[in-house]
Scaffold this motif. Structure first.
Motif, PDB file in Angstrom:
ATOM      1  N   ILE A  90       0.829  -1.207   0.000  1.00 23.66           N
ATOM      2  CA  ILE A  90       0.000   0.000   0.000  1.00 23.66           C
ATOM      3  C   ILE A  90       0.864   1.258   0.000  1.00 23.66           C
ATOM      4  O   ILE A  90       0.615   2.196  -0.756  1.00 23.66           O
ATOM      5  N   VAL A  91       1.892   1.267   0.834  1.00 18.37           N
ATOM      6  CA  VAL A  91       2.765   2.445   0.918  1.00 18.37           C
ATOM      7  C   VAL A  91       3.502   2.668  -0.407  1.00 18.37           C
ATOM      8  O   VAL A  91       3.562   3.800  -0.913  1.00 18.37           O
ATOM      9  N   LEU A  92       4.046   1.606  -0.978  1.00 15.58           N
ATOM     10  CA  LEU A  92       4.757   1.756  -2.253  1.00 15.58           C
ATOM     11  C   LEU A  92       3.801   2.171  -3.371  1.00 15.58           C
ATOM     12  O   LEU A  92       4.127   3.030  -4.190  1.00 15.58           O
ATOM     13  N   GLY A  93       2.624   1.570  -3.405  1.00 13.84           N
ATOM     14  CA  GLY A  93       1.638   1.940  -4.419  1.00 13.84           C
ATOM     15  C   GLY A  93       1.196   3.375  -4.282  1.00 13.84           C
ATOM     16  O   GLY A  93       1.043   4.103  -5.270  1.00 13.84           O
ATOM     17  N   SER A  94       1.021   3.825  -3.056  1.00 15.87           N
ATOM     18  CA  SER A  94       0.625   5.209  -2.820  1.00 15.87           C
ATOM     19  C   SER A  94       1.725   6.175  -3.241  1.00 15.87           C
ATOM     20  O   SER A  94       1.451   7.225  -3.834  1.00 15.87           O
ATOM     21  N   ALA A  95       2.966   5.822  -2.947  1.00 15.39           N
ATOM     22  CA  ALA A  95       4.090   6.684  -3.329  1.00 15.39           C
ATOM     23  C   ALA A  95       4.221   6.778  -4.846  1.00 15.39           C
ATOM     24  O   ALA A  95       4.402   7.871  -5.395  1.00 15.39           O
ATOM     25  N   ILE A  96       4.110   5.654  -5.512  1.00 11.47           N
ATOM     26  CA  ILE A  96       4.194   5.664  -6.981  1.00 11.47           C
ATOM     27  C   ILE A  96       3.013   6.434  -7.563  1.00 11.47           C
ATOM     28  O   ILE A  96       3.170   7.257  -8.474  1.00 11.47           O
ATOM     29  N   GLY A  97       1.819   6.174  -7.039  1.00 10.51           N
ATOM     30  CA  GLY A  97       0.628   6.862  -7.524  1.00 10.51           C
ATOM     31  C   GLY A  97       0.680   8.358  -7.307  1.00 10.51           C
ATOM     32  O   GLY A  97       0.236   9.136  -8.155  1.00 10.51           O
ATOM     33  N   GLY A  98       1.237   8.779  -6.191  1.00 15.92           N
ATOM     34  CA  GLY A  98       1.387  10.203  -5.944  1.00 15.92           C
ATOM     35  C   GLY A  98       2.340  10.856  -6.926  1.00 15.92           C
ATOM     36  O   GLY A  98       2.156  12.004  -7.326  1.00 15.92           O
ATOM     37  N   ALA A  99       3.341  10.110  -7.352  1.00 16.85           N
ATOM     38  CA  ALA A  99       4.321  10.649  -8.292  1.00 16.85           C
ATOM     39  C   ALA A  99       3.765  10.754  -9.710  1.00 16.85           C
ATOM     40  O   ALA A  99       4.089  11.686 -10.433  1.00 16.85           O
ATOM     41  N   VAL A 100       2.915   9.801 -10.096  1.00 19.50           N
ATOM     42  CA  VAL A 100       2.420   9.796 -11.466  1.00 19.50           C
ATOM     43  C   VAL A 100       0.995  10.339 -11.601  1.00 19.50           C
ATOM     44  O   VAL A 100       0.506  10.507 -12.706  1.00 19.50           O
ATOM     45  N   GLY A 101       0.331  10.580 -10.487  1.00 19.69           N
ATOM     46  CA  GLY A 101      -0.984  11.205 -10.533  1.00 19.69           C
ATOM     47  C   GLY A 101      -2.168  10.257 -10.487  1.00 19.69           C
ATOM     48  O   GLY A 101      -3.295  10.679 -10.716  1.00 19.69           O
ATOM     49  N   TYR A 102      -1.958   9.004 -10.222  1.00 22.76           N
ATOM     50  CA  TYR A 102      -3.047   8.033 -10.126  1.00 22.76           C
ATOM     51  C   TYR A 102      -2.975   7.328  -8.770  1.00 22.76           C
ATOM     52  O   TYR A 102      -2.814   6.116  -8.692  1.00 22.76           O
ATOM     53  N   SER A 103      -3.103   8.078  -7.694  1.00 19.69           N
ATOM     54  CA  SER A 103      -2.847   7.513  -6.367  1.00 19.69           C
ATOM     55  C   SER A 103      -3.835   6.420  -5.975  1.00 19.69           C
ATOM     56  O   SER A 103      -3.440   5.405  -5.405  1.00 19.69           O
ATOM     57  N   THR A 104      -5.112   6.590  -6.276  1.00 19.11           N
ATOM     58  CA  THR A 104      -6.096   5.572  -5.882  1.00 19.11           C
ATOM     59  C   THR A 104      -5.830   4.246  -6.566  1.00 19.11           C
ATOM     60  O   THR A 104      -5.824   3.189  -5.926  1.00 19.11           O
ATOM     61  N   GLU A 105      -5.602   4.294  -7.869  1.00 15.79           N
ATOM     62  CA  GLU A 105      -5.375   3.067  -8.619  1.00 15.79           C
ATOM     63  C   GLU A 105      -4.096   2.364  -8.169  1.00 15.79           C
ATOM     64  O   GLU A 105      -4.073   1.144  -8.005  1.00 15.79           O
ATOM     65  N   TRP A 106      -3.042   3.137  -7.984  1.00 17.17           N
ATOM     66  CA  TRP A 106      -1.774   2.539  -7.580  1.00 17.17           C
ATOM     67  C   TRP A 106      -1.820   2.027  -6.148  1.00 17.17           C
ATOM     68  O   TRP A 106      -1.188   1.024  -5.819  1.00 17.17           O
ATOM     69  N   THR A 107      -2.576   2.698  -5.281  1.00 14.57           N
ATOM     70  CA  THR A 107      -2.712   2.216  -3.904  1.00 14.57           C
ATOM     71  C   THR A 107      -3.448   0.882  -3.892  1.00 14.57           C
ATOM     72  O   THR A 107      -3.046  -0.052  -3.189  1.00 14.57           O
ATOM     73  N   ALA A 108      -4.508   0.776  -4.678  1.00 13.95           N
ATOM     74  CA  ALA A 108      -5.241  -0.492  -4.767  1.00 13.95           C
ATOM     75  C   ALA A 108      -4.365  -1.588  -5.361  1.00 13.95           C
ATOM     76  O   ALA A 108      -4.372  -2.735  -4.886  1.00 13.95           O
ATOM     77  N   THR A 109      -3.603  -1.244  -6.395  1.00 15.26           N
ATOM     78  CA  THR A 109      -2.701  -2.220  -7.005  1.00 15.26           C
ATOM     79  C   THR A 109      -1.646  -2.671  -5.992  1.00 15.26           C
ATOM     80  O   THR A 109      -1.315  -3.857  -5.912  1.00 15.26           O
ATOM     81  N   GLY A 110      -1.119  -1.729  -5.221  1.00 13.71           N
ATOM     82  CA  GLY A 110      -0.142  -2.074  -4.189  1.00 13.71           C
ATOM     83  C   GLY A 110      -0.725  -2.994  -3.129  1.00 13.71           C
ATOM     84  O   GLY A 110      -0.062  -3.922  -2.665  1.00 13.71           O
TER      85      GLY A 110
END
Length: 55
Positions: A21-41
């Protein structure tokens, strides 16, 4: 499996989910898709946790 073994297994499982979750949120915050990346994480963390618990 002993009680301490189950506790350790549960802690590892939770830690992998939280890390995903933390890594997905960090990546999503950087690329602008935080919800999707958090769920993927989170899904990735669950998958890693299941894989780890079966080994």
């Amino acid at each position: 499996m002993s009680r301490s073994g189950l506790t350790r297994l549960a802690l590892v499982f939770v830690a992998t989910i939280l890390t995903g979750i933390v890594l997905g949120s960090a990546i999503g915050g950087a690329v602008g898709y935080s919800t999707e990346w958090t769920a993927t994480g989170a899904v990735f963390g669950i998958a890693v946790g299941l894989f780890t618990s079966q080994r």
